[in-house]
Design a protein around this motif. Structure first.
Motif, short mmCIF file in Angstrom:
data_model
loop_
_atom_site.label_atom_id
_atom_site.label_comp_id
_atom_site.label_asym_id
_atom_site.label_seq_id
_atom_site.Cartn_x
_atom_site.Cartn_y
_atom_site.Cartn_z
N VAL A 230 43.54 35.22 -63.00
CA VAL A 230 42.98 35.43 -64.36
C VAL A 230 42.93 36.76 -64.63
N MET A 231 43.26 37.82 -63.52
CA MET A 231 43.16 39.36 -64.00
C MET A 231 44.42 39.69 -63.85
N ASP A 232 44.65 40.88 -64.97
CA ASP A 232 46.01 41.54 -65.20
C ASP A 232 45.85 43.08 -64.78
N PRO A 233 46.38 43.09 -63.38
CA PRO A 233 46.52 44.44 -62.84
C PRO A 233 46.96 45.69 -63.53
N ARG A 234 47.66 45.31 -64.70
CA ARG A 234 48.31 46.29 -65.38
C ARG A 234 47.47 46.99 -66.64
N ARG A 235 46.10 46.20 -66.78
CA ARG A 235 45.35 46.60 -67.39
C ARG A 235 43.79 46.76 -67.04
N ILE A 236 43.70 47.90 -66.46
CA ILE A 236 42.56 48.26 -65.66
C ILE A 236 41.67 49.28 -66.12
N GLY A 237 40.29 49.23 -66.57
CA GLY A 237 39.64 50.17 -67.07
C GLY A 237 38.30 50.65 -65.98
N VAL A 238 37.54 51.71 -66.04
CA VAL A 238 36.54 51.72 -65.29
C VAL A 238 35.14 52.75 -66.25
N TYR A 239 33.96 52.03 -66.03
CA TYR A 239 32.87 52.84 -66.88
C TYR A 239 31.76 53.04 -65.64
N GLY A 240 30.91 53.85 -65.94
CA GLY A 240 29.88 54.18 -64.91
C GLY A 240 28.85 55.00 -65.80
N ASP A 256 46.35 55.99 -60.38
CA ASP A 256 47.10 55.44 -61.50
C ASP A 256 47.03 54.07 -61.91
N ARG A 257 46.32 53.35 -61.10
CA ARG A 257 46.03 52.20 -61.51
C ARG A 257 44.97 51.97 -62.74
N ILE A 258 44.27 53.04 -62.97
CA ILE A 258 43.20 52.78 -63.68
C ILE A 258 43.72 53.60 -65.16
N ALA A 259 43.67 53.04 -66.26
CA ALA A 259 44.35 53.50 -67.38
C ALA A 259 43.46 54.20 -68.51
N ALA A 260 42.16 53.58 -68.41
CA ALA A 260 41.10 54.40 -69.27
C ALA A 260 39.59 54.29 -68.68
N GLY A 261 38.79 55.18 -69.15
CA GLY A 261 37.61 55.19 -68.61
C GLY A 261 36.45 55.61 -69.47
N VAL A 262 35.28 55.38 -69.31
CA VAL A 262 33.92 55.54 -70.18
C VAL A 262 32.73 56.28 -69.29
N ASN A 263 32.35 57.44 -69.60
CA ASN A 263 31.48 58.09 -68.57
C ASN A 263 30.15 57.95 -69.48
N ALA A 276 39.47 68.75 -65.69
CA ALA A 276 40.06 69.38 -66.79
C ALA A 276 41.64 69.02 -66.97
N GLY A 277 42.21 68.70 -65.94
CA GLY A 277 43.75 68.17 -65.94
C GLY A 277 43.77 66.50 -66.50
N LEU A 278 42.73 65.84 -66.90
CA LEU A 278 42.65 64.45 -67.02
C LEU A 278 43.65 64.29 -68.43
N ASP A 279 44.54 63.36 -67.97
CA ASP A 279 45.45 62.99 -69.20
C ASP A 279 45.41 61.82 -69.67
N LYS A 280 44.32 61.06 -69.39
CA LYS A 280 44.09 59.63 -69.84
C LYS A 280 42.87 59.43 -70.61
N PRO A 281 42.84 58.30 -71.63
CA PRO A 281 41.94 58.02 -72.59
C PRO A 281 40.48 58.22 -71.88
N LEU A 282 39.64 58.64 -72.41
CA LEU A 282 37.98 58.97 -71.81
C LEU A 282 37.06 58.84 -72.84
N LEU A 283 35.99 58.11 -73.01
CA LEU A 283 34.92 58.33 -73.96
C LEU A 283 33.62 58.54 -73.15
N MET A 284 32.91 59.51 -73.65
CA MET A 284 31.45 59.81 -73.04
C MET A 284 30.65 59.72 -74.05
N PHE A 285 29.54 59.30 -73.32
CA PHE A 285 28.16 59.03 -74.12
C PHE A 285 27.03 59.91 -73.51
#
Length: 377
Positions: A230-240, A256-263, A276-285
């Protein structure tokens, strides 16, 4: 990999170890035990349409030495939360095992000053999650989110947010980092934190490098888990959160397996060129009450990301303390000053709703759940 580890030999002598720990750590300043018995604490119910299932695993990395305990190989404990097909007949899991709860009662006011001392009248082992153990998963492949907690915290203190994501159709993997986390029950015994206060630069480097390696181990092992169908390995995100936020961004930038993240209020000055060279979507709170806001802002300068400020909030608002600390204050076990220092003086429901909906909307755009409407903006 193992499921629901049995009590260990270290658990048998837990009482004497905890007594020694209490003497070593010294007398506390917390409130006395409540006269009407232990304080009952509750986590908020998730807001999504699906009930939540829960399975727990221990992963062993036989090729990596544990950085905090020489002579043993690295083990990582994870909880997988997922939308369940049914939860009838499947019990709700406690937030902490009995062994973990006993250790946490001693360690909590040392990891987070202001929390009640051991014996103050809090039954940490009675806090129930809304995850139902071994409930059958809802069919269909779903996005996967990895969560890495704040420094000194265990994975289960990110339960409420994770359950909410799972109830809206995602699979969330809560990752523990033994030796860093306050306590983690493993097959060989309960590991407690090596941290004492704010980590020095060398310790912080070890924490982040270890956490990133732990996240990679989890990603490597996802295909072998019973829940892999039930897991989609093509749609992986990370938050911490905090140190977990730092580790999440490092993992996002380097895997490269992680597509987007939240800090969630983590420093980004450990490897500035990498982020600084990050080219993936990132949201920060971040919060307006964080005492190290100046360092945080400097470390975020130039990082390509969307940013959100929480007002009348403080650093530990991003985890379950947002819900537990106000209840402890209402019971007379946490002072107003301690509450403000931990989660802020404002309404925690307002702050947690912004985090919940903001993070969900971000991942809805980047890693959508098939057939689900986007979260409110």
């Amino acid at each position: 990999m193992s499921n629901h580890p049995a009590p260990s030999r270290r658990t048998v002598v837990k009482g004497s170890l905890l007594g020694a720990a209490a003497l070593l750590l010294g007398p506390g300043t917390g409130a006395a035990r409540a006269a009407d018995g232990p304080t009952a604490l509750r986590l908020p119910a998730p807001t999504g349409p699906h009930p939540v299932g829960l399975r727990t695993f221990v992963l062993t990395d036989s090729g990596r030495a544990d950085p905090w305990e020489p002579g043993i190989v690295r083990q990582v404990k994870i909880s997988v939360l997922y939308p369940a097909r049914t939860v009838d007949g499947f019990p709700r899991a406690p937030q902490l095992t009995p062994d973990e709860a006993d250790y946490f009662a001693v360690l909590a006011p040392r990891v987070h000053p202001g929390l009640p001392e051991v014996g103050a009248g809090v039954d940490w082992g009675a806090v129930l999650t809304h995850g139902h153990v071994d409930a059958p998963p809802l069919p269909g492949r779903r996005p996967v989110l990895l969560y890495t907690p704040g420094g000194g915290d265990s994975r289960t203190l990110g339960t409420a947010l994770a359950e909410d994501f799972a109830s809206h159709g995602r699979i969330v993997v809560l990752v523990d980092h033994p030796g860093d986390a306050s306590q983690v029950e493993l097959p060989g015994g309960t590991r407690t934190t090596v941290l004492r206060g704010e980590p020095d630069p060398a310790t912080f480097r070890t924490m982040i490098d270890t956490r990133v390696a732990d996240l990679r181990l989890v990603l490597d092992r996802l295909p072998g888990l019973p829940l892999a169908p039930v897991m989609d390995p093509r749609r992986i995100g990370v938050y911490g959160h905090s140190a977990g936020g730092t580790a999440a961004v490092h993992a996002l930038a380097g895997d490269d397996r992680i597509a987007a993240g939240v800090n969630l209020e983590g420093y980004l000055d450990l490897d500035p060129e990498l982020v600084a060279g990050l080219d993936k979507p990132l949201l920060m709170f971040r919060t307006d009450g964080f005492e190290s806001a100046a360092r945080l802002e400097r470390s975020w300068a130039g990082v390509p990301a969307r940013r959100v400020l929480l007002t009348d909030a403080n650093h530990w608002i991003f985890g379950d303390y947002a819900h537990l600390v106000p209840q402890l204050q209402a019971a007379g076990l946490v002072t107003a000053g301690a509450r403000a220092a931990l989660v802020g003086a404002g309404n925690p429901a307002v702050a947690t709703a912004r985090v919940r909906y903001g993070v969900r909307a971000f991942f809805d755009r980047r890693l959508p759940v098939a057939g689900h409407r986007r979260a409110p903006q």
